[in-house]
Design a protein around this motif. Structure first.
Motif, PDB file in Angstrom:
ATOM      1  N   SER A 126     -17.102 100.842 -15.165  1.00  0.00           N
ATOM      2  CA  SER A 126     -17.509 100.777 -16.568  1.00  0.00           C
ATOM      3  C   SER A 126     -17.381  99.353 -17.111  1.00  0.00           C
ATOM      4  O   SER A 126     -18.192  98.919 -17.922  1.00  0.00           O
ATOM      5  N   SER A 145     -18.354 108.351 -12.018  1.00  0.00           N
ATOM      6  CA  SER A 145     -17.890 107.202 -12.802  1.00  0.00           C
ATOM      7  C   SER A 145     -19.069 106.468 -13.433  1.00  0.00           C
ATOM      8  O   SER A 145     -18.982 105.985 -14.560  1.00  0.00           O
ATOM      9  N   THR A 146     -20.159 106.359 -12.683  1.00  0.00           N
ATOM     10  CA  THR A 146     -21.306 105.624 -13.197  1.00  0.00           C
ATOM     11  C   THR A 146     -21.962 106.385 -14.341  1.00  0.00           C
ATOM     12  O   THR A 146     -22.442 105.800 -15.304  1.00  0.00           O
ATOM     13  N   LYS A 186     -20.581 107.998 -16.565  1.00  0.00           N
ATOM     14  CA  LYS A 186     -19.874 107.719 -17.819  1.00  0.00           C
ATOM     15  C   LYS A 186     -20.213 106.336 -18.346  1.00  0.00           C
ATOM     16  O   LYS A 186     -20.114 106.086 -19.542  1.00  0.00           O
ATOM     17  N   PRO A 220     -13.288 104.073 -11.708  1.00  0.00           N
ATOM     18  CA  PRO A 220     -14.045 104.293 -12.951  1.00  0.00           C
ATOM     19  C   PRO A 220     -13.968 103.089 -13.893  1.00  0.00           C
ATOM     20  O   PRO A 220     -14.978 102.702 -14.491  1.00  0.00           O
ATOM     21  N   PRO A 228     -17.163 110.559  -6.641  1.00  0.00           N
ATOM     22  CA  PRO A 228     -16.572 109.633  -7.614  1.00  0.00           C
ATOM     23  C   PRO A 228     -17.504 108.523  -8.125  1.00  0.00           C
ATOM     24  O   PRO A 228     -17.475 108.211  -9.304  1.00  0.00           O
TER      25      PRO A 228
END
Ligand SMILES: Nc1ncnc2c1ncn2[C@@H]1O[C@H](COP(=O)(O)OP(=O)(O)OP(=O)(O)O)[C@@H](O)[C@H]1O
Ligand SMILES: [Mg+2]
Lengths: 590, 445
Positions: free
Chosen positions: A366, A405-406, A408, A362, A401
């Motif tokens: 980000s 994660s993307t 966010k 994550p 995942p």
């Protein structure tokens, strides 16, 4: 003396090296294998052992083989000549390589050292400058390519000398600048920059707010993205991620497009090679290839270089942003890069996170998305990197995942739906599930009200509501049967189908329909909403379906016709007549 | 496999697992081949002087004092025109009783084609099967699998496609196929008089599963020889890639790698892509086209093997039994050839795309009509006509035993449209209706 080492172990493309001097994390090194240098990157350092990932096949490599460390991280070569090039993930020029097959260690230079560029100074002696300041410019294709103070220069400098206008090679000194301690530094037209470090040669990075036109209706008219914004496109295989990205790369309102083909099909890159030199850029009238740079690390190219390829592409984008340009970066697919990280992390026996991806996935994602953005440069000009990546969720399940994660990290979410793709409702973006967070930014709303239309944002909300209600009504009709619901339900459903067929669906392979300029989008949205606001009279539910099919058909003919052409107007008139047929007059309302 | 006099022989094995052995040795290269008591093995891990070898046929009965000899090279295949008409095992050794092939020795799993040297695929492949040629046209340089349930006749269909496609070479990579299937392929190829064009690398269910990991690379290395060096059009058939992937997972589990989805190795995507991406159109005219089989379990395409395959290949073909006609058809709904855009209406008649789309739309309408019946609703006249159309469409076009030219397929499409529908109902550009529709004005219109 640079550090050297000897190989002590090999597991696939993870190699262990015992070293004799200083070594840094992410440092680049070369394995000297049968007289050929193979590039690798340090990814972990133990007491005496460095773990390196090799950007090549490790077949035939033996223990005891010499490794030379370079003292620097993976770097991009930045200077005139990047546009229109086809690079591999490590920024080697693919066109300069010999032979049909990629040979190990065939590392070609990114730029031409002998090419002469027409230089024009922009700064003069005595000027105060900092990293990223524009010293001069050359014309690259049609873009004014700024020659900048290297991003690695720290503090304030003064221009001592600057070369007069004329022809220069990239390695020629075009300026001498003096630092605060009175030391002179030569500046050439190229510089190197480590790809994993963001280029921050700007004054400020505000929240982005300038609308970026893409010509794709379901994006612009329903989930708009901004210049310097971020977005991602998740979708099961075959739902249209790549077709959508290609459409963006052809049509988006940007000065430069960087395409990172990351771990996907080679034939798809070949399509760009074949088409872009032929296709016109609708804005400049020049060939699309002139504003495009491709970084290709297709799925059969070395896995370790997949990760590098997206960073290389991002660094190139940031470099052009510093020149005050609007850059659009597209990466297909970021999942492949995450998978490459997973392979490596597993080989190093790191503690796995969900689905065996590395724990810090994550954060990695980000941090990468955070490099996009709209910036004010030191000279007051603006530039931007807009980033849109695709995600290929395993089994099409968005709760994995990489997608999570993307989600966010990216502000626009363009979800491709299997059922829309199955029913050939292209582009298969689910307009209701998708979103653009920029719609919530007051500065963006203001921009749209001022520059596009006073009720753009309201219309988006209305259109989405129409779609949601249509969907709900459809479910009810299915449960209760066609004649088990009031006729109105059919009308509500078919009005939502008008929005779907006319605004959402767009034929990426039709010359006219492929790209819709914003003015035309506004016009069509108003027309569609006019249908929505019209009260129709029907005697039975059986009349609803054929009537709206007729309306949709005429609308589609309009979409296929040149805007405001005779054909367009003819269909528009037809539409008017048909709408009149069943329009309920105000007086009839009881 | 010959050993030479000066090669060092090791006789002390430190560790033995089901699929691997480990021993101390020096001067060994990664991925190098070795013989362990005459069984072929390959280096998979080097830690200092501890070398781990994967023994392809398994380690049953291997003693700690087995003789280990390193061969100094990665797996190889001898390539030359002599390959034509021959049958080999997973190691590239003849199994047809014929002599060893004389030729240039090349390492399998070689480098990838530079993407800028590829050409965009543009040559149509005809198979005579309308479910393919009309609806899901294949192109040279394409890679596409059949997604099939284990009980479907995918091998028969594939053999038929291979023989009808006008390929210069057909290379069969059989992985975990039954001996019966192997003999079937052999028979079909021999009976077709096509044996000289055909090369087979076969691992049957009787052979150790891990051996089959070598099969696709063997087949593709031979393919590259004929396509890149002889500018031939090569068709590679890989069946069954699910069993190949299963073998990958056996090995990775035994190497203690952390499994990802469906206990497949995390590198499954890369492992499969490396093979499928060997499909290519070369600038000098040679090409490699890959038609594969991925068997499904319970029709589940979200399982890691079909899922990763779908992300790699350029479409997929589904077989299905059409209960109306009792024959196998290529499912027009779920099948897709992503490269068909490059040829249909360009290399084929201009009305091809519209006729194809219309027929599929009408076929879908028929499916809806059937659902209506199941739900106890009444059928309209249109519904009934679509159902008649669908039956005839299956019979005259979709059934895989039909073998006709594309032009005839398009004409048959028109015939069926004319028989059952009005011009408004088919919704094809009026220009095409006039030019190709051959509509009798007096007929329903
Ligand atoms: N906008 C569109 N208009 C018409 N057809 C489309 C459109 N988008 C996708 N398609 C069809 O769907 C096919 C697959 O699309 P695409 O290659 O973009 O999928 P993808 O999501 O990138 O798949 P993968 O994850 O396997 O790469 C295309 O070859 C085309 O036939
Ligand atoms: Mg794609």
């Amino acid at each position: 003396m640079s550090t050297k080492g000897k190989i002590t172990g090999i597991i696939s493309n993870l190699v262990m090296v015992e070293f004799d001097g200083p070594v840094s994390q992410n440092e680049i090194c070369y394995i000297i294998h049968s007289g050929v240098k193979l590039m690798a990157e340090v990814i972990r350092i133990g007491k005496k052992t460095a773990y390196i990932q090799v950007f090549e096949s490790t077949r035939g490599i033996k223990t005891g083989t010499t490794v030379e460390f370079t003292g620097h991280m993976l770097e991009a070569t930045l200077g005139p000549g990047i546009l229109s090039k086809n690079f591999d993930g490590l920024m080697h020029d693919l066109d300069k390589m010999t032979g049909i097959f990629l040979q190990k260690g065939d590392y070609t230079p990114a730029l031409e050292e002998d090419k002469l560029w027409e230089f024009k100074p922009l700064a003069g002696p005595g000027d105060e400058i900092v990293a990223g300041s524009w010293l001069g410019e050359v014309t690259e294709n049609w873009i004014p390519h700024k020659i900048m103070v290297p991003f690695s220069f720290k503090g304030t400098f003064t221009v001592k000398e600057i070369s007069p206008a004329g022809e220069y090679k990239i390695n020629d000194t075009i300026a001498v600048v003096t630092d605060s301690e009175n030391t002179d530094h030569n500046v050439t037209m190229i510089q190197k920059w480590p790809v994993k470090i963001p280029i921050k040669a700007y004054k400020e990075k505000p929240r982005p707010f300038n609308f970026m036109e893409t010509g794709i209706r379901v994006i612009d008219s329903l989930n708009p993205i901004v210049e310097g914004g971020t977005g991602f496109i998740p979708g099961p295989f075959g739902t249209g991620k790549t077709v959508l990205q290609h459409a963006l790369s052809k049509q988006a309102e940007a000065d430069m497009i960087v395409v990172a083909a990351c771990g996907e099909r080679a034939n798809e890159v070949v399509e760009i090679f074949a088409e872009f030199p032929e296709l016109d850029d609708p804005r400049s009238g020049r060939k699309l290839m002139e504003r495009t740079t491709i970084v290709a690390n297709t799925s059969n190219m070395p896995v370790a270089a997949r990760e590098a390829s997206v960073y290389t592409a991002m660094t190139i984008s940031e470099y052009y942003r510093s020149m005050g340009l609007k850059v659009l970066l597209l990466a297909d697919s970021t999942s492949r890069w995450a998978q490459a990280l997973r392979e490596m992390s597993n080989r190093m026996e790191e503690l796995p996170g969900p689905d065996a991806f590395p724990m810090d996935l994550p954060a990695i994602i980000s941090n990468f998305y955070a490099r996009a953005g709209f910036v004010y440069l030191h000279n007051g000009q603006t530039g931007s990197v807009t980033f849109i990546g695709t995600v290929s969720p395993a089994g099409g399940n968005l709760k994995e995942p990489v997608t999570e994660s993307t989600k966010k990290a990216a502000r626009c979410f363009y979800a491709l739906s299997q059922s829309r793709a199955d029913s050939k409702r292209y582009p298969a973006i689910d307009a209701v599930d998708s979103y653009s967070k920029y719609l919530e930014y007051p500065e963006f709303q203001e921009y749209m009200q001022k520059n596009i239309s006073p009720d753009w944002v309201e219309n988006i909300i209305l259109a989405k509501n129409i779609l949601i209600r249509g969907r709900e009504t459809y479910e009810q009709i299915n449960i209760l049967g066609d004649d088990g619901v009031p006729i109105d339900y059919h009308v509500i459903f078919w009005k939502s189908e008008v929005v779907d067929f006319v605004i959402l669906q767009q034929d990426a392979f039709d010359k006219v329909d492929a790209s819709t300029p914003i003015k035309r989008q506004r016009y069509m949205m108003d027309k569609v909403l006019e249908v929505y606001h019209t009260d129709f009279k029907f005697e039975s539910f059986e009349e609803v379906n054929p009537y709206f099919k007729k309306i949709i058909n005429i609308f589609k003919q309009m979409n296929y016709s040149e805007f405001e052409s005779d054909d367009f107007k003819k269909y528009e008139n037809e539409l008017r007549t048909i709408l009149q047929e069943r329009k309920k007059e105000k007086t009839e309302i009881v | 496999m010959e050993t030479t006099a000066f090669q060092k022989i090791y006789t002390r094995i430190d560790q033995i697992t089901k699929a691997t052995i480990a021993l101390h040795a020096s001067g060994v290269g990664n991925e190098e081949m070795a013989l362990v008591n005459d069984r072929l093995a390959q280096v998979v891990k080097i830690e200092g002087d501890l070398i781990t070898l994967q023994v392809f046929s398994g380690t049953e009965g291997i003693p700690t004092n087995a003789e280990v000899v390193f061969l100094g090279h990665a797996p190889q295949l001898s390539v030359s025109d002599e390959l034509g008409g021959r049958f080999f095992n997973a190691y590239g050794q003849p199994i047809d009783g014929g002599p060893e092939v004389e030729g240039k020795k090349v390492e399998i799993g070689g480098p990838s084609v530079n993407p800028v040297r590829r050409k965009q695929p543009s040559e149509l492949i005809t198979t005579g099967i309308a479910g393919i040629d009309l609806n899901n046209t294949l192109v040279t340089g394409q890679k596409i699998p059949f997604f099939a349930d284990p009980d479907q006749p995918y091998n028969q269909v594939m053999a038929m496609v291979a023989l009808r496609a006008k390929a210069d070479k057909i290379i069969l990579g059989g992985m975990g196929i039954t001996n019966d299937d192997y003999l079937f392929f052999k028979n079909v190829f021999e009976n077709a008089g096509a044996i000289e064009r055909i090369i087979s690398f076969v691992n049957t269910t009787e052979n150790p599963p891990v051996e089959r990991l070598l099969v696709p690379d063997m087949a593709l290395t031979a393919a590259e020889y004929f396509a890149a060096e002889k500018n031939q059009n090569v068709l590679v058939l890989l069946t069954d890639m699910t069993l190949f992937a299963d073998a990958l997972s056996i090995v990775s589990n035994r190497m203690d790698q952390i499994p990802s989805k469906d206990s497949m190795p995390g590198s499954l995507y890369s492992d499969l892509a490396r093979l499928y991406e060997k499909a290519v159109q070369f600038p000098d005219g040679g090409s490699i086209t890959i038609i594969a089989v991925t068997t499904l379990s319970g029709g589940d395409i979200t399982h890691a093997i079909p899922d990763n395959t779908g992300y790699i290949t350029e479409g997929q073909l589904f077989l299905r039994k059409d209960t109306d006609i009792g024959k196998v058809i290529v499912d027009p709904f779920r099948s897709l050839s992503r490269l068909k855009q490059l040829v249909i209406g360009k290399k084929t008649r201009e009305d091809h795309p519209q006729v194809m789309n219309t027929a599929i739309r009408l076929f879908a309408d028929a499916a809806n009509a059937k659902t209506k019946i199941e739900n106890g609703f009444d059928l309209t006249d249109y519904d009934k006509r679509t159902m008649h159309f669908a039956k005839e469409y299956s019979e005259k076009l979709l059934a895989i035993d039909i073998n006709i030219e594309i032009e005839k397929m398009i004409d048959t499409g028109w015939e069926l449209f004319n028989k059952y529908f009005s011009v408004a109902e088919i919704g094809i550009k009026s220009e095409f209706v006039e030019k190709y529709g051959k509509r009798n004005i007096n007929h329903k219109n």
